[in-house]
Every structure is written in structure tokens, then in C-alpha cells.
Write a protein that holds these residues in place. Structure first.
Motif, short mmCIF file in Angstrom:
data_model
loop_
_atom_site.label_atom_id
_atom_site.label_comp_id
_atom_site.label_asym_id
_atom_site.label_seq_id
_atom_site.Cartn_x
_atom_site.Cartn_y
_atom_site.Cartn_z
N ARG A 19 30.22 81.07 43.66
CA ARG A 19 29.77 79.68 43.45
C ARG A 19 29.91 78.84 44.73
O ARG A 19 29.99 77.62 44.65
N TRP A 20 29.97 79.48 45.88
CA TRP A 20 30.28 78.79 47.12
C TRP A 20 29.32 77.64 47.42
O TRP A 20 29.71 76.61 47.95
N ASP A 21 28.06 77.79 47.11
CA ASP A 21 27.08 76.74 47.39
C ASP A 21 27.31 75.50 46.53
O ASP A 21 26.91 74.39 46.90
N LEU A 22 27.94 75.64 45.38
CA LEU A 22 28.15 74.53 44.46
C LEU A 22 29.50 73.82 44.64
O LEU A 22 29.72 72.76 44.07
N VAL A 23 30.39 74.41 45.44
CA VAL A 23 31.75 73.88 45.60
C VAL A 23 31.75 72.75 46.63
O VAL A 23 31.31 72.93 47.77
N ASP A 24 32.26 71.57 46.20
CA ASP A 24 32.34 70.42 47.12
C ASP A 24 33.62 70.46 47.95
O ASP A 24 33.59 70.26 49.16
N ASP A 25 34.75 70.67 47.29
CA ASP A 25 36.05 70.72 47.96
C ASP A 25 36.64 72.11 47.75
O ASP A 25 37.27 72.38 46.73
N PRO A 26 36.44 73.03 48.71
CA PRO A 26 36.83 74.42 48.49
C PRO A 26 38.32 74.64 48.27
O PRO A 26 38.71 75.46 47.44
N TYR B 208 39.19 73.57 44.76
CA TYR B 208 38.57 74.52 43.84
C TYR B 208 39.40 75.80 43.77
O TYR B 208 39.66 76.33 42.69
#
Length: 129
Positions: free
Chosen positions: A45-52, A55
């Protein structure tokens, strides 16, 4: 492009994630497994993560909680058995008072009375002679 960002993030933050996972698990091997599985979920889901970092921390906690629920509380295995205390005197009731003075005279072994272990009075109890 996203793969390069993920790879760079892991190189920079792996140590922090590992420390957090160690605090959750108490074991370096379990911490490494936990971080790897959380990174795998984050990669999908890396493209959807705002604050890795947030998360991944949440993923670590959620995954560890799932493991705790799945395995439940297990007994601690030791090499030495604990000492058993000897029971002296009359058995006690749930309220802490002694059972009747006739408890030794019960020979029924029904498993349903105070003298046999479950807390009811014995219908076959005979008074001492």
C-alpha cells in the motif's frame, strides 16, 4: 518510483522500526519477523501511505496484538517443578471456614461434596463413632 522511495525509507528507518518491534516482543528474532511482515504489508500500500512511520508503527502494534490474541496466554515452561504445599487439618470452604468435623468420615468418593472436592454436603456422610 515508489519502489525507490520504499527502499530508501527502509534503509533510513529500519533501526527505529526494529527498536519499536523489540519493545513489543522482547526478542530480537521475533522483532525482526514483526518488522519484516509489517514492511511487507506497507509495501503493498506504499502509494496510499501519507505518513509511513506512523503507518508502520500502527502495523507493528496491530500485528503484535493479533499474535497475542491468537496464542493467548501460554504457561511458562520451566525445568523445575514448584514445591507442593501439604494440606493439614480440615479442608476449607470457599468462604474460608473449616468444613464440618465429620469430613474425614466420608467414604463415598462421589466427587460432589466438600470432602470429595466440589463443595456440597455429602448425602452419604456418616458421623464419627
Amino acid at each position: 518510483m515508489a519502489e525507490d522511495g520504499f527502499r530508501e525509507f527502509v534503509q533510513l528507518r529500519y533501526g527505529e522500526l526494529l527498536r519499536t518491534a523489540y519493545l513489543l516482543t522482547g526478542s530480537t528474532h521475533a522483532a525482526e519477523d514483526l518488522v519484516q511482515s509489517a514492511l511487507l504489508k506497507a509495501y503493498r500500500r506504499w502509494d496510499l501511505v501519507d505518513d509511513p512511520m506512523a503507518y508502520l508503527r500502527r502495523a507493528l502494534v496491530n500485528q503484535r496484538t493479533s499474535v497475542w490474541r491468537r496464542i493467548g496466554s501460554r504457561e511458562l515452561l520451566t525445568g523445575v517443578l514448584p514445591e507442593r504445599g501439604e494440606q493439614t487439618g480440615a479442608p476449607r470452604t470457599r468462604s474460608g471456614t473449616s468444613c464440618s468435623p465429620h469430613w474425614r468420615s466420608c467414604r463415598c468418593a462421589c466427587g460432589r461434596c466438600w470432602c470429595c472436592g466440589t463443595g456440597k454436603t455429602c448425602p452419604k456422610r456418616t458421623p464419627p463413632r
